[in-house]
Motif scaffolding. Structure first.
Motif, mmCIF file in Angstrom:
data_model
loop_
_atom_site.group_PDB
_atom_site.id
_atom_site.type_symbol
_atom_site.label_atom_id
_atom_site.label_comp_id
_atom_site.label_asym_id
_atom_site.label_seq_id
_atom_site.Cartn_x
_atom_site.Cartn_y
_atom_site.Cartn_z
ATOM 1 N N ASN A 29 0.809 -1.221 0.000
ATOM 2 C CA ASN A 29 0.000 0.000 0.000
ATOM 3 C C ASN A 29 0.842 1.271 0.000
ATOM 4 N N SER A 30 1.964 1.230 -0.687
ATOM 5 C CA SER A 30 2.839 2.404 -0.721
ATOM 6 C C SER A 30 3.591 2.447 -2.039
ATOM 7 N N LYS A 31 3.798 3.655 -2.551
ATOM 8 C CA LYS A 31 4.610 3.834 -3.746
ATOM 9 C C LYS A 31 6.100 3.852 -3.389
ATOM 10 N N ARG A 32 6.389 4.011 -2.125
ATOM 11 C CA ARG A 32 7.767 4.070 -1.660
ATOM 12 C C ARG A 32 8.399 2.683 -1.663
ATOM 13 N N SER A 58 8.108 0.372 7.833
ATOM 14 C CA SER A 58 7.332 1.573 8.138
ATOM 15 C C SER A 58 8.246 2.731 8.510
#
Length: 393
Positions: A109-112, A371
């Motif tokens: 759930n992250s583009k990073r 995270s």
């Protein structure tokens, strides 16, 4: 911390701060070889952790003894991993779970993308006329020195000078944060500014640490080694500066925004700074050290952030790391603050897991789940009326 873009700063030679050492004292601070060498290692087991680890020392925290040599006292085998920090890869299948290539690259759930090691430049040189801390050129860190750092009037002035220089260097480093700059370029600029002002960059040569500043990006909790990785828009980066000036260390850090960061990262950074400020506000002679941890933990809980436990604040002054150990979470440890004592408070908060994972470089510590993590740090002096922040401009 308010959300803003960092302005571009000089990238070659930092400003000189001659008034710090003169007037203030007169008045009486992947896949490559490198990646394999520095890539992530195995996950820590709580059963194998040492209880306290300094925020700079990482796995290298050893308590000094005048009566017993360090290798025997701490069962340290030169050339081997410290059992307190890492499981043998033959003991657990967690390596495959946490460190396969997909997990290294992707975050749910992250583009990073997960942080990965870059290339290291050669060690930077310090002019011969600049005094070195005693531990320089030793591959074994000196450990946590017994006894508090309590100062007379002259010592307090030296602490103010080293603290102010550290604060000015950190402020300058923050102006360099922008998309495209590498953390190695930040290290170069910080190194140059420190030596131009007649000081020594305390991290350089502390045990095996190869650089002059710690740069911890995104999920890196602490002790990130500056390298060839370029900062990207939306990153957050903690820059941890310590200088050794006239025989005294000044230690400070802050987390900066790189370009436009998301609301989630911005809030984490803001609350981490608030935790530090609130902790400093309760400090005074006779106050129990455990109140620092409660204050930080209570505020972090309000926003459901995790508080990292394995890395702590510490006494600082004539030595880099001394008593007391400052825990940033709720605890029942004893000890009270003393007048004219100096120590650091340096909370590390996370959005997700508080479990740290150490890379094979033996320094870089990242969150287990990738995270974000943020940190702020000041060196403070206990005064009759409370506490003085020594690492501010």
């Amino acid at each position: 911390m308010s959300r803003k873009k960092c302005k571009k700063g000089q990238q070659n030679e930092g400003p000189r701060i001659s008034e710090i050492t003169d007037s203030s004292l007169q008045s009486g601070v992947a896949g490559s070889k490198e990646e394999k060498e520095r890539g992530m290692a195995s996950c820590m087991s709580p059963k194998l952790q040492m209880r306290f680890k300094s925020s700079f020392m990482g796995e290298h925290l050893l308590r000094c003894s005048r009566h017993q040599p360090l290798p025997r006292l701490f069962r340290y085998n030169p050339g081997n991993k410290h059992v307190s920090m890492q499981l043998s890869r033959t003991l657990s299948g967690l390596t495959n779970l946490f460190f396969n290539r997909r997990n290294l690259d992707e975050l749910p759930n992250s583009k990073r993308k997960r942080l990965r090691p870059g290339k290291l430049s050669p060690r930077r040189q310090v002019p011969k006329n600049i005094p070195r801390p005693p531990y320089v050129n030793s591959m074994i860190p000196p450990g946590l020195v017994n006894g508090p750092e309590v100062h007379d009037k002259e010592g307090i002035e030296y602490m103010r000078a080293s603290g102010r220089l550290a604060a000015l260097v950190l402020q300058y480093a923050g102006t360099l944060v922008k998309p495209g700059i590498t953390t190695d370029e930040i290290d170069q600029a910080v190194h140059q500014m420190i030596v131009d002002n007649g000081a020594y960059p305390s991290p350089l040569g502390y045990g095996s640490f190869p650089k002059s500043v710690c740069t911890s990006v995104n999920e890196c909790i602490c002790h990130g080694i500056p390298d060839s990785r370029a900062l990207e828009d939306g990153d957050i980066i903690n820059i941890d500066v310590t200088v050794y000036l006239n025989g005294y260390h000044g230690d400070t850090s802050a987390t900066f925004y790189c370009g436009d960061v998301g609301d989630e990262a911005e809030k984490l950074v803001q609350v981490t700074k608030e935790c530090l400020d609130k902790a400093i506000s309760i400090c005074a002679p006779g106050v129990e050290f455990k109140k620092i941890g409660k204050t930080i933990h209570d505020h972090a809980d309000t926003y459901r952030y995790g508080v990292v436990r394995q890395f702590v604040g510490h006494g600082v002054g004539r030595v880099f790391h001394a008593d007391p150990v400052i825990l940033h979470y709720r605890n029942n440890e004893g000890g009270r603050m003393m007048l004219n004592q100096t120590f650091t408070i340096e909370p590390m908060l996370t959005i997700g897991s508080i479990n740290p994972v150490m890379w094979n470089d033996d320094w870089t510590v990242v969150t287990e789940d990738g995270s974000l993590s943020a940190q702020f740090e000041h060196t403070i002096l206990i005064t009759p009326d409370g506490a003085e922040i020594m690492t501010q401009c």
